[in-house]
Design a protein around this motif. Structure first.
Motif, PDB file in Angstrom:
ATOM      1  N   TRP A 172      -0.133   1.939 -17.401  1.00 18.97           N
ATOM      2  CA  TRP A 172      -1.114   1.459 -16.425  1.00 18.97           C
ATOM      3  C   TRP A 172      -2.343   0.906 -17.135  1.00 18.97           C
ATOM      4  O   TRP A 172      -2.876   1.530 -18.060  1.00 18.97           O
ATOM      5  CB  TRP A 172      -1.516   2.617 -15.514  1.00 18.97           C
ATOM      6  CG  TRP A 172      -2.572   2.312 -14.511  1.00 18.97           C
ATOM      7  CD1 TRP A 172      -2.480   1.489 -13.440  1.00 18.97           C
ATOM      8  CD2 TRP A 172      -3.896   2.855 -14.494  1.00 18.97           C
ATOM      9  NE1 TRP A 172      -3.657   1.484 -12.745  1.00 18.97           N
ATOM     10  CE2 TRP A 172      -4.555   2.326 -13.361  1.00 18.97           C
ATOM     11  CE3 TRP A 172      -4.584   3.757 -15.306  1.00 18.97           C
ATOM     12  CZ2 TRP A 172      -5.867   2.638 -13.034  1.00 18.97           C
ATOM     13  CZ3 TRP A 172      -5.909   4.080 -14.982  1.00 18.97           C
ATOM     14  CH2 TRP A 172      -6.516   3.524 -13.864  1.00 18.97           C
TER      15      TRP A 172
ATOM     16  N   GLY B 193       0.284  -4.558 -17.670  1.00 18.59           N
ATOM     17  CA  GLY B 193       0.511  -3.122 -17.498  1.00 18.59           C
ATOM     18  C   GLY B 193       1.448  -2.549 -18.543  1.00 18.59           C
ATOM     19  O   GLY B 193       1.220  -1.471 -19.084  1.00 18.59           O
TER      20      GLY B 193
ATOM     21  N   ASN C 100       5.617  -0.383 -14.456  1.00 21.66           N
ATOM     22  CA  ASN C 100       4.274  -0.502 -15.019  1.00 21.66           C
ATOM     23  C   ASN C 100       3.327  -1.085 -13.973  1.00 21.66           C
ATOM     24  O   ASN C 100       3.760  -1.719 -13.009  1.00 21.66           O
ATOM     25  CB  ASN C 100       4.315  -1.390 -16.261  1.00 21.66           C
ATOM     26  CG  ASN C 100       5.213  -0.832 -17.340  1.00 21.66           C
ATOM     27  OD1 ASN C 100       4.897   0.165 -17.967  1.00 21.66           O
ATOM     28  ND2 ASN C 100       6.367  -1.457 -17.550  1.00 21.66           N
ATOM     29  N   ASP C 101       2.020  -0.897 -14.180  1.00 19.26           N
ATOM     30  CA  ASP C 101       1.054  -1.289 -13.162  1.00 19.26           C
ATOM     31  C   ASP C 101      -0.185  -1.913 -13.790  1.00 19.26           C
ATOM     32  O   ASP C 101      -0.684  -1.431 -14.805  1.00 19.26           O
ATOM     33  CB  ASP C 101       0.644  -0.048 -12.347  1.00 19.26           C
ATOM     34  CG  ASP C 101      -0.051  -0.402 -11.049  1.00 19.26           C
ATOM     35  OD1 ASP C 101      -0.155  -1.600 -10.725  1.00 19.26           O
ATOM     36  OD2 ASP C 101      -0.495   0.523 -10.358  1.00 19.26           O
TER      37      ASP C 101
ATOM     38  N   ASP D  77       1.991  -7.058 -14.395  1.00 21.98           N
ATOM     39  CA  ASP D  77       2.252  -5.621 -14.442  1.00 21.98           C
ATOM     40  C   ASP D  77       3.308  -5.282 -15.488  1.00 21.98           C
ATOM     41  O   ASP D  77       3.251  -4.217 -16.097  1.00 21.98           O
ATOM     42  CB  ASP D  77       2.711  -5.156 -13.062  1.00 21.98           C
ATOM     43  CG  ASP D  77       1.694  -5.497 -11.989  1.00 21.98           C
ATOM     44  OD1 ASP D  77       1.068  -4.572 -11.463  1.00 21.98           O
ATOM     45  OD2 ASP D  77       1.529  -6.691 -11.686  1.00 21.98           O
TER      46      ASP D  77
ATOM     47  N   ASN E 290       8.188  -3.320 -11.532  1.00 21.67           N
ATOM     48  CA  ASN E 290       6.782  -3.368 -11.898  1.00 21.67           C
ATOM     49  C   ASN E 290       5.984  -3.681 -10.639  1.00 21.67           C
ATOM     50  O   ASN E 290       6.426  -4.432  -9.777  1.00 21.67           O
ATOM     51  CB  ASN E 290       6.574  -4.406 -12.991  1.00 21.67           C
ATOM     52  CG  ASN E 290       7.286  -4.010 -14.273  1.00 21.67           C
ATOM     53  OD1 ASN E 290       6.878  -3.087 -14.965  1.00 21.67           O
ATOM     54  ND2 ASN E 290       8.389  -4.698 -14.587  1.00 21.67           N
ATOM     55  N   HIS E 291       4.808  -3.109 -10.503  1.00 20.89           N
ATOM     56  CA  HIS E 291       4.158  -3.037  -9.207  1.00 20.89           C
ATOM     57  C   HIS E 291       3.624  -4.375  -8.709  1.00 20.89           C
ATOM     58  O   HIS E 291       3.232  -4.478  -7.546  1.00 20.89           O
ATOM     59  CB  HIS E 291       3.035  -2.009  -9.256  1.00 20.89           C
ATOM     60  CG  HIS E 291       3.547  -0.615  -9.462  1.00 20.89           C
ATOM     61  ND1 HIS E 291       2.728   0.478  -9.485  1.00 20.89           N
ATOM     62  CD2 HIS E 291       4.804  -0.140  -9.673  1.00 20.89           C
ATOM     63  CE1 HIS E 291       3.445   1.578  -9.688  1.00 20.89           C
ATOM     64  NE2 HIS E 291       4.707   1.218  -9.821  1.00 20.89           N
TER      65      HIS E 291
END
Length: 204
Positions: free
Chosen positions: A106, A118, A137-138, A143, A161-162
């Protein structure tokens, strides 16, 4: 810095650094990571206009090889004004990642447009990622992977991934036999017309 070394079978966890490299800091060196875990490290910068780079790994002007490694759950301890690279930040040099996973990292910044990469942030240099998972991941932008470099990705899965799975800012991306799935936006920033195939993507 400035040396050659091999790191094998090591877990790097619980690091806490100001500005750069919560877990690992590499500058102008030749480093091989084999069967390593870089997890639960943090980076911070509380200055008013501060920047922070690489909660897991910070790599600058180096040749780094990572094989059978896990980069997981690295994050920014507090939001700097700009944040780059939750899992790893790479500036220049040459990074090769294979048979590895970069997951649940993050990156944070003060505002909606101040955090990038991210999972992985690539700024300059020439890199290769293969047989690797980049997932969950963010960040605000990219991301999964942020690309401002030359990178080849082969047999890579970017999933869940976000936000953006892979964001192209500059440089070049060549992808072969990759899976982009479950990201809010699988690919972003590429200079091609919607509905057309990107000529640098094959069997993806």
């Amino acid at each position: 810095t400035g040396n050659r070394c091999v790191v094998r079978g090591l877990t790097i966890s619980g690091g806490y650094a100001y500005g750069q490299g919560g877990g690992v800091y590499v500058n102008n060196a030749f480093v091989t990571f084999d069967d390593c875990v870089v997890a639960a490290n943090r980076v911070y910068n509380g200055d008013g206009w501060g920047q922070a780079y690489g909660a897991g790994l910070y790599v600058k002007d180096s040749q780094v090889t990572m094989t059978n490694c896990l980069v997981r759950n690295n994050r920014f301890a507090s939001a700097p004004f700009y944040g780059y690279g939750g899992g790893m930040y790479v500036s220049g040099g040459n990074l090769v990642v294979s048979h590895s996973a970069v997951v649940t990292n993050w990156v944070a910044g003060w505002y909606d447009n101040t955090s990038y990469g991210g999972g992985i942030y690539l700024a300059g240099g020439s890199h290769r990622i293969e047989n690797t998972l980049v997932a969950d991941n963010d960040g605000i932008y990219a991301d999964g992977i942020y690309v401002n470099a030359a990178v080849v990705v082969r047999h890579v899965t970017l999933a869940r991934n976000h936000g953006q799975g892979l964001l192209y800012a500059a440089g070049s991306v060549t992808a072969t036999n990759c899976i982009f799935w479950g990201n809010t936006d699988d690919l972003a920033g590429f200079p091609y017309n919607e509905g057309e195939l990107n000529p640098n993507f094959w069997y993806c």
